[in-house]
Scaffold this motif. Structure first.
Motif, PDB file in Angstrom:
ATOM      1  N   ASP A   1       0.813  -1.215   0.000  1.00 34.50           N
ATOM      2  CA  ASP A   1       0.000   0.000   0.000  1.00 34.50           C
ATOM      3  C   ASP A   1       0.844   1.262   0.000  1.00 34.50           C
ATOM      4  OD1 ASP A   1      -2.292  -1.463  -0.055  1.00 34.50           O
ATOM      5  OD2 ASP A   1      -2.686  -1.357   2.101  1.00 34.50           O
ATOM      6  N   ASP A   2       2.174   1.123   0.197  1.00 37.29           N
ATOM      7  CA  ASP A   2       3.061   2.281   0.157  1.00 37.29           C
ATOM      8  C   ASP A   2       3.333   2.725  -1.277  1.00 37.29           C
ATOM      9  OD1 ASP A   2       4.681   4.244   1.348  1.00 37.29           O
ATOM     10  OD2 ASP A   2       6.493   3.046   1.038  1.00 37.29           O
ATOM     11  N   ALA A   3       2.912   1.928  -2.252  1.00 37.05           N
ATOM     12  CA  ALA A   3       3.127   2.283  -3.659  1.00 37.05           C
ATOM     13  C   ALA A   3       2.012   3.196  -4.155  1.00 37.05           C
ATOM     14  CB  ALA A   3       3.181   1.022  -4.514  1.00 37.05           C
ATOM     15  N   LEU A   4       2.355   4.090  -5.084  1.00 39.96           N
ATOM     16  CA  LEU A   4       1.366   4.967  -5.695  1.00 39.96           C
ATOM     17  C   LEU A   4       0.396   4.183  -6.567  1.00 39.96           C
ATOM     18  CD1 LEU A   4       3.758   7.813  -6.923  1.00 39.96           C
ATOM     19  CD2 LEU A   4       2.122   8.002  -5.052  1.00 39.96           C
ATOM     20  N   THR A   5      -0.770   4.766  -6.806  1.00 35.01           N
ATOM     21  CA  THR A   5      -1.696   4.210  -7.783  1.00 35.01           C
ATOM     22  C   THR A   5      -1.370   4.797  -9.158  1.00 35.01           C
ATOM     23  OG1 THR A   5      -3.312   5.990  -7.485  1.00 35.01           O
ATOM     24  CG2 THR A   5      -3.522   4.056  -6.047  1.00 35.01           C
ATOM     25  N   VAL A   6      -1.928   4.212 -10.199  1.00 34.92           N
ATOM     26  CA  VAL A   6      -1.727   4.724 -11.550  1.00 34.92           C
ATOM     27  C   VAL A   6      -2.242   6.152 -11.655  1.00 34.92           C
ATOM     28  CG1 VAL A   6      -2.445   4.452 -13.955  1.00 34.92           C
ATOM     29  CG2 VAL A   6      -1.759   2.442 -12.615  1.00 34.92           C
ATOM     30  N   GLU A   7      -3.383   6.431 -11.062  1.00 37.99           N
ATOM     31  CA  GLU A   7      -3.949   7.777 -11.105  1.00 37.99           C
ATOM     32  C   GLU A   7      -3.022   8.791 -10.443  1.00 37.99           C
ATOM     33  OE1 GLU A   7      -8.183  10.021 -10.126  1.00 37.99           O
ATOM     34  OE2 GLU A   7      -7.581   8.277  -8.935  1.00 37.99           O
ATOM     35  N   ALA A   8      -2.422   8.408  -9.307  1.00 37.57           N
ATOM     36  CA  ALA A   8      -1.514   9.325  -8.604  1.00 37.57           C
ATOM     37  C   ALA A   8      -0.205   9.517  -9.360  1.00 37.57           C
ATOM     38  CB  ALA A   8      -1.235   8.794  -7.200  1.00 37.57           C
ATOM     39  N   GLU A   9       0.225   8.491 -10.096  1.00 29.86           N
ATOM     40  CA  GLU A   9       1.459   8.578 -10.876  1.00 29.86           C
ATOM     41  C   GLU A   9       1.291   9.493 -12.085  1.00 29.86           C
ATOM     42  OE1 GLU A   9       5.440   7.163 -12.228  1.00 29.86           O
ATOM     43  OE2 GLU A   9       4.414   7.644 -10.354  1.00 29.86           O
ATOM     44  N   LEU A  10       0.113   9.473 -12.721  1.00 30.80           N
ATOM     45  CA  LEU A  10      -0.127  10.267 -13.922  1.00 30.80           C
ATOM     46  C   LEU A  10      -1.420  11.074 -13.793  1.00 30.80           C
ATOM     47  CD1 LEU A  10       0.749   7.637 -16.680  1.00 30.80           C
ATOM     48  CD2 LEU A  10       2.216   9.433 -15.771  1.00 30.80           C
TER      49      LEU A  10
ATOM     50  N   ASP B   1      -7.727   3.392 -18.314  1.00 28.95           N
ATOM     51  CA  ASP B   1      -8.884   3.597 -17.436  1.00 28.95           C
ATOM     52  C   ASP B   1      -9.119   2.395 -16.531  1.00 28.95           C
ATOM     53  OD1 ASP B   1      -9.366   6.122 -18.351  1.00 28.95           O
ATOM     54  OD2 ASP B   1     -10.860   5.525 -19.836  1.00 28.95           O
ATOM     55  N   THR B   2      -8.810   1.195 -17.009  1.00 27.88           N
ATOM     56  CA  THR B   2      -9.024  -0.011 -16.208  1.00 27.88           C
ATOM     57  C   THR B   2      -7.979  -0.165 -15.108  1.00 27.88           C
ATOM     58  OG1 THR B   2      -7.710  -1.327 -17.760  1.00 27.88           O
ATOM     59  CG2 THR B   2     -10.090  -1.213 -18.148  1.00 27.88           C
ATOM     60  N   LEU B   3      -6.905   0.640 -15.184  1.00 25.60           N
ATOM     61  CA  LEU B   3      -5.823   0.546 -14.196  1.00 25.60           C
ATOM     62  C   LEU B   3      -5.853   1.693 -13.194  1.00 25.60           C
ATOM     63  CD1 LEU B   3      -2.860  -0.281 -16.639  1.00 25.60           C
ATOM     64  CD2 LEU B   3      -4.393  -1.884 -15.478  1.00 25.60           C
ATOM     65  N   LEU B   4      -6.858   2.533 -13.286  1.00 29.00           N
ATOM     66  CA  LEU B   4      -6.914   3.797 -12.553  1.00 29.00           C
ATOM     67  C   LEU B   4      -6.496   3.686 -11.092  1.00 29.00           C
ATOM     68  CD1 LEU B   4      -7.789   6.794 -12.755  1.00 29.00           C
ATOM     69  CD2 LEU B   4     -10.088   6.072 -12.102  1.00 29.00           C
ATOM     70  N   HIS B   5      -7.054   2.719 -10.355  1.00 32.49           N
ATOM     71  CA  HIS B   5      -6.812   2.622  -8.912  1.00 32.49           C
ATOM     72  C   HIS B   5      -5.838   1.519  -8.525  1.00 32.49           C
ATOM     73  CE1 HIS B   5      -9.972   5.557  -8.460  1.00 32.49           C
ATOM     74  NE2 HIS B   5     -10.858   4.765  -9.033  1.00 32.49           N
ATOM     75  N   ARG B   6      -5.153   0.946  -9.508  1.00 35.58           N
ATOM     76  CA  ARG B   6      -4.196  -0.122  -9.223  1.00 35.58           C
ATOM     77  C   ARG B   6      -2.892   0.438  -8.665  1.00 35.58           C
ATOM     78  NH1 ARG B   6      -4.745  -4.473 -12.702  1.00 35.58           N
ATOM     79  NH2 ARG B   6      -2.793  -5.293 -11.815  1.00 35.58           N
ATOM     80  N   ARG B   7      -2.300  -0.274  -7.693  1.00 32.14           N
ATOM     81  CA  ARG B   7      -0.996   0.105  -7.165  1.00 32.14           C
ATOM     82  C   ARG B   7       0.087  -0.242  -8.196  1.00 32.14           C
ATOM     83  NH1 ARG B   7      -1.548   3.421  -2.696  1.00 32.14           N
ATOM     84  NH2 ARG B   7      -3.353   2.701  -1.509  1.00 32.14           N
ATOM     85  N   LEU B   8       1.063   0.648  -8.363  1.00 37.98           N
ATOM     86  CA  LEU B   8       2.128   0.405  -9.338  1.00 37.98           C
ATOM     87  C   LEU B   8       2.855  -0.900  -9.058  1.00 37.98           C
ATOM     88  CD1 LEU B   8       3.736   3.960  -9.694  1.00 37.98           C
ATOM     89  CD2 LEU B   8       1.812   2.972 -10.938  1.00 37.98           C
ATOM     90  N   LEU B   9       2.991  -1.231  -7.780  1.00 38.38           N
ATOM     91  CA  LEU B   9       3.729  -2.424  -7.393  1.00 38.38           C
ATOM     92  C   LEU B   9       3.022  -3.706  -7.831  1.00 38.38           C
ATOM     93  CD1 LEU B   9       6.391  -2.797  -5.868  1.00 38.38           C
ATOM     94  CD2 LEU B   9       5.088  -3.176  -3.783  1.00 38.38           C
ATOM     95  N   HIS B  10       1.702  -3.603  -8.084  1.00 36.21           N
ATOM     96  CA  HIS B  10       0.922  -4.787  -8.460  1.00 36.21           C
ATOM     97  C   HIS B  10       0.651  -4.887  -9.956  1.00 36.21           C
ATOM     98  CE1 HIS B  10      -0.798  -5.203  -4.109  1.00 36.21           C
ATOM     99  NE2 HIS B  10       0.340  -5.836  -4.268  1.00 36.21           N
ATOM    100  N   LEU B  11       1.225  -3.976 -10.747  1.00 36.21           N
ATOM    101  CA  LEU B  11       1.019  -4.041 -12.193  1.00 36.21           C
ATOM    102  C   LEU B  11       1.825  -5.180 -12.802  1.00 36.21           C
ATOM    103  CD1 LEU B  11       1.211  -0.263 -13.227  1.00 36.21           C
ATOM    104  CD2 LEU B  11      -0.832  -1.635 -12.766  1.00 36.21           C
TER     105      LEU B  11
END
Length: 476
Positions: free
Chosen positions: A96-105, A127-137
């Motif tokens: 949870d310490d990782a940013l989300t896609v929305e926060a990154e861009l 759009d389908t990745l909006l709330h995903r954590r970068l660490l989980h991509l």
């Protein structure tokens, strides 16, 4: 000409990587850069992007900007550091310490964003990745994110370092179609790739020769003339290393009974039942995001959710009093990201020696017999000339090969090889497959081998498990 390169020379330390390289490109060209490991593919891209000092001339058409997408992307966390530890992606709390896609861009997802930004978002399906954590991509999802980020600044030339590496078949098709679309709109694209895997979209191939030079050829000419040289295996040295290899008294290396793994609302693995018996060699496949890395993390003692499931490793149930070191001592492991976790003071020799102790770095003395064992494995993989060099200064393919030596050095009962050929040139990959097949033909070596390319699999692999959306869809 949108790009003209004249007498380009680049050194890394005292080593001359590129020397008097010349080529020119028209707007909208799609160019593949190939060559053996260490020939300067990444060096060229970094020099073009201004990240490296060079001599010679790089002339751009007026107003043209360049953007580089590196092969390995290290992002920052909510604490604004990039010090993620290897197991962090499998630990729900720390992830949870990782940013989300929305926060990154945030610019791409703003309500008042312009049409160009909207088109970038749509092109890469963000759009389908909006709330995903970068660490989980997954690899494919992360690649789409990095391409979108690079295009936000409207470059005229896009530089991509091995963009297809680690992508499944579907993701490669989507990426290639996206790049062809961008080129049709005038974007010039240069990308590095394996010599035998030049995609159909490439119009030109810049073939680096490993001696500092290179030649720009039509893609059709390159494909018609390319021939791979298969290296000779030092069979006598390998025979010296094999006695006592993979001796163990277990019956089942892995047994999973109705295994499930969930992170928040996302079900990553669903009802997995799988047995790997001693001496079996398995391939593990599936699209990006199918759950392969999570499944492996349950085996390599890197995922705490193993304790919530019925999992047996080497005939012993997880959570019955064993330590993670009791498990790791039986496993030789490599992954595409593992080299990123080693300190910059780690030499090639010390990195391989750390495999004897299952640590990310060498923190204890090595005996003379252990040092000789390390030296022999380096020689077998043609790495002995780099023994005292720093790992991070080696070409990426060489770094990956060093970590393969690290996985083999203690002669473990189980090899867990996650995309082991990723980043290797054709000769290195052929050499490593030959070594694996030789080990398997002379020992009871147990192995799990992950790859998106069926042609990468060693001949020793005879069992196959395929995942899709966290479920087993093929088990043969």
């Amino acid at each position: 000409m949108i790009l003209q390169v004249q007498q380009l020379s680049v050194k890394r330390g005292s080593n001359s990587v590129l020397h008097d390289l010349n080529f020119s490109l028209l707007k909208g060209a799609i160019v593949a850069i190939t060559g053996p490991s260490g020939s300067g593919k990444t060096t060229l891209l970094e020099a073009l992007s201004g990240k490296l000092f060079y001599s010679g001339t790089i002339h751009l058409e007026e107003g043209v900007k360049l953007a580089l997408v590196a092969q390995q992307h290290q992002f920052r966390n909510l604490s604004h550091t990039d010090t993620f530890y290897y197991q962090q992606r499998f630990n729900s709390f720390d992830a949870d310490d990782a940013l989300t896609v929305e926060a990154e861009l945030p610019q791409l997802f703003a309500t008042d964003t312009d049409e160009r930004m909207q088109n970038i978002r749509i092109l890469f399906g963000l759009d389908t990745l909006l709330h995903r954590r970068l660490l989980h991509l997954s690899n494919g999802e992360n690649k789409r994110l990095q391409l979108a980020k690079a295009l936000m600044d409207a470059p005229g030339i896009l530089l991509l370092d091995n963009p297809f590496t680690g992508l499944d078949t579907a993701a490669r098709v989507v990426l290639e179609e996206s790049l062809v679309h961008l080129a049709s709109e005038g974007l010039t694209i240069l990308f590095s790739c394996a010599a035998s895997k030049v995609p159909a979209m490439a119009q030109l191939v810049l073939a680096l020769d490993g001696k500092g030079g290179g030649q720009l050829l039509p893609a059709e000419t390159y494909r018609a003339t390319y021939r791979m040289q298969v290296p000779q295996l030092n069979a006598a040295l390998l025979q010296q290393l094999l006695p006592g290899h993979a001796i163990s008294d277990f019956t089942m290396a892995v047994r999973m009974v109705d295994v499930n793994v969930r992170y928040g609302d996302k079900q990553v693995l669903q009802h997995i039942n799988w047995e790997v018996r001693r001496g079996e060699r398995w391939s593990l496949s599936g699209p990006n995001g199918a759950g392969k890395s999570t499944l492996l993390s349950l085996i390599t003692a890197d995922n705490p959710q193993a304790y919530a499931n019925e999992i047996y490793l080497f005939d012993r149930r997880r959570g019955s009093g064993e330590t993670i070191w009791d498990i790791k001592k039986n496993i030789g492991f490599v992954s595409p990201e593992l080299h990123l976790n080693f300190d910059k003071t780690s030499t090639v020799s010390d990195t391989v020696a750390s495999g004897l102790f299952d640590t990310i770095g060498l923190f204890r003395p090595v005996t003379e017999s252990q040092r000789k064992n390390v030296k022999d494995w380096l020689q077998l993989l043609s790495l002995d000339v780099y023994a005292n060099k720093l790992l991070w200064q080696m070409p990426l393919g060489t770094q990956r090969l060093v970590l393969l030596a690290r996985a083999l050095v203690k002669q473990p009962p189980l090899l867990v090889l996650d995309e082991p050929l990723q980043g290797l040139d054709e000769q290195q990959a052929a050499q490593f497959r030959a070594i694996i097949d030789a080990i398997c033909s002379h020992t009871q070596q147990t192995m799990i081998f992950v790859s998106h390319y069926t042609e990468d699999l060693p001949e020793a692999v005879t069992f196959h498990l395929k995942l899709e959306e966290g479920k087993v869809i093929a088990h043969v």
